[in-house]
Design a protein around this motif. Structure first.
Motif, mmCIF file in Angstrom:
data_model
loop_
_atom_site.group_PDB
_atom_site.id
_atom_site.type_symbol
_atom_site.label_atom_id
_atom_site.label_comp_id
_atom_site.label_asym_id
_atom_site.label_seq_id
_atom_site.Cartn_x
_atom_site.Cartn_y
_atom_site.Cartn_z
ATOM 1 N N GLU A 45 0.828 -1.205 0.000
ATOM 2 C CA GLU A 45 0.000 0.000 0.000
ATOM 3 C C GLU A 45 0.864 1.257 0.000
ATOM 4 O O GLU A 45 0.524 2.262 -0.643
ATOM 5 C CB GLU A 45 -0.942 0.007 1.209
ATOM 6 C CG GLU A 45 -2.085 -0.973 1.103
ATOM 7 C CD GLU A 45 -2.948 -0.713 -0.124
ATOM 8 O OE1 GLU A 45 -3.499 0.397 -0.245
ATOM 9 O OE2 GLU A 45 -3.058 -1.622 -0.972
ATOM 10 N N ARG A 48 1.968 1.687 -3.484
ATOM 11 C CA ARG A 48 0.868 2.035 -4.390
ATOM 12 C C ARG A 48 0.357 3.448 -4.154
ATOM 13 O O ARG A 48 -0.066 4.121 -5.088
ATOM 14 C CB ARG A 48 -0.271 1.033 -4.199
ATOM 15 C CG ARG A 48 -1.364 1.074 -5.245
ATOM 16 C CD ARG A 48 -2.353 -0.052 -5.050
ATOM 17 N NE ARG A 48 -3.119 0.107 -3.832
ATOM 18 C CZ ARG A 48 -4.235 0.845 -3.737
ATOM 19 N NH1 ARG A 48 -4.686 1.479 -4.801
ATOM 20 N NH2 ARG A 48 -4.882 0.930 -2.602
ATOM 21 N N GLN A 49 0.404 3.910 -2.915
ATOM 22 C CA GLN A 49 -0.123 5.226 -2.560
ATOM 23 C C GLN A 49 1.000 6.065 -1.942
ATOM 24 O O GLN A 49 1.308 5.901 -0.752
ATOM 25 C CB GLN A 49 -1.271 5.102 -1.565
ATOM 26 C CG GLN A 49 -2.424 4.231 -2.056
ATOM 27 C CD GLN A 49 -3.543 4.181 -1.036
ATOM 28 O OE1 GLN A 49 -4.079 5.209 -0.601
ATOM 29 N NE2 GLN A 49 -3.910 2.980 -0.625
ATOM 30 N N THR A 231 -2.617 -8.568 -3.042
ATOM 31 C CA THR A 231 -1.477 -7.916 -2.404
ATOM 32 C C THR A 231 -0.248 -8.812 -2.376
ATOM 33 O O THR A 231 0.859 -8.367 -2.698
ATOM 34 C CB THR A 231 -1.840 -7.476 -0.977
ATOM 35 O OG1 THR A 231 -2.992 -6.633 -1.025
ATOM 36 C CG2 THR A 231 -0.696 -6.721 -0.333
ATOM 37 N N ARG A 234 1.162 -9.084 -5.830
ATOM 38 C CA ARG A 234 1.828 -7.838 -6.240
ATOM 39 C C ARG A 234 3.178 -7.691 -5.534
ATOM 40 O O ARG A 234 4.156 -7.244 -6.141
ATOM 41 C CB ARG A 234 0.926 -6.642 -5.937
ATOM 42 C CG ARG A 234 1.484 -5.313 -6.423
ATOM 43 C CD ARG A 234 0.457 -4.195 -6.329
ATOM 44 N NE ARG A 234 0.986 -2.930 -6.785
ATOM 45 C CZ ARG A 234 1.106 -2.557 -8.040
ATOM 46 N NH1 ARG A 234 0.720 -3.385 -9.002
ATOM 47 N NH2 ARG A 234 1.600 -1.377 -8.367
#
Length: 257
Positions: A45, A48-49, A231, A234
């Motif tokens: 995360e 990704r962010q 997740t 990835r």
């Protein structure tokens, strides 16, 4: 504590005892700081962010909660690093806080879970200074409610504030309250449930085989299947890509922050 990159997250390194001592020193200094326990979900995360990545990297300590995260520190040039899981670190911190005369506060989850935590502390750590426990509602708080929670926590004056609001909400909450809450905040999430005795840990041999994700998936398949399918896949893809890049262009030496 030295920090090494895993994807875009800077992971703190050292033996578990060093993590415990560092956190308690932050608490004793009444440092308005926070600690993240980074598993695969959090690292992905954060990649990704970018805004969430900044939240993670602004933490005073980012412990390698997941075994793959701890292993990745070594894979990409860092030291051999043991896993430092929130579920394991919480009882260590409580025992050492009792020994040092420091106080703790629990924020999050439900009144039933907090009641079970309090009962265990009273039974096993009777000298621990339990400053307070509070379960906020499962919805965004109004500014007035948030201010009241901050005032309640600061009035209790804990050294350590354990936060269980779920990832990424608890990390974002801690970052937003840095400078407002006079304590070292720790986002320990599911550790509340295991410490309360309401959820069993996987046996140590299975944790060493990195099977905890499968156990959690078995417990909560409807909530977690998408997270683990997407997740974890990835994470493996991103780590493989980073590994290929480092084979082509190896760093001259490991870099720690």
């Amino acid at each position: 504590m030295p920090r090494y990159p895993v994807l875009d997250s800077l992971i703190s390194t050292g033996p578990p005892a060093a993590f415990v001592d560092t956190v308690l020193r932050l608490g004793a200094a009444r440092s308005s700081s926070y600690v993240c326990f980074a598993n695969v979900h959090m690292v992905v995360e954060a990649h990704r962010q970018p805004d969430f990545g900044q939240v993670v990297n602004r933490a005073a300590v980012v412990a390698p909660d997941g075994s793959p995260v701890a292993a990745a520190v070594r894979w990409f040039g860092g030291p051999v690093q043991p896993r430092v899981a929130g579920m394991d670190t919480l009882p260590l911190l409580l025992a050492e806080a009792e020994r040092r005369g420091q106080s703790v506060y629990f924020y999050g989850t439900t009144p039933a879970v907090l009641g079970a935590i309090e009962a265990r502390i009273r039974r096993e750590l009777p000298a621990l200074r339990l400053a307070g426990l509070h379960a906020p509602p499962f919805r965004p708080l109004t500014p007035e409610e948030d201010a009241a929670d901050v005032a309640r926590i600061n009035a209790a004056d804990p050294d350590l504030l354990f936060v269980a609001l779920g990832c990424p909400r608890q990390e974002e909450w801690m970052a937003a309250h840095q400078g407002r809450v006079r304590a070292c905040m720790l986002g320990v999430g599911q550790a509340f449930m295991t410490y309360a005795g309401l959820e069993r840990r996987l046996p140590a041999w299975a944790r060493r085989l990195w099977l905890e994700w499968a156990y959690r998936l078995w417990l909560e398949p409807r909530r977690l299947w998408r997270r683990y399918l997407l997740t974890n896949s990835r994470f493996l893809w991103l780590m493989a890509r980073q590994g290929v890049r480092q084979l082509v262009n190896p760093p001259s030496e490991p870099v720690a922050w």
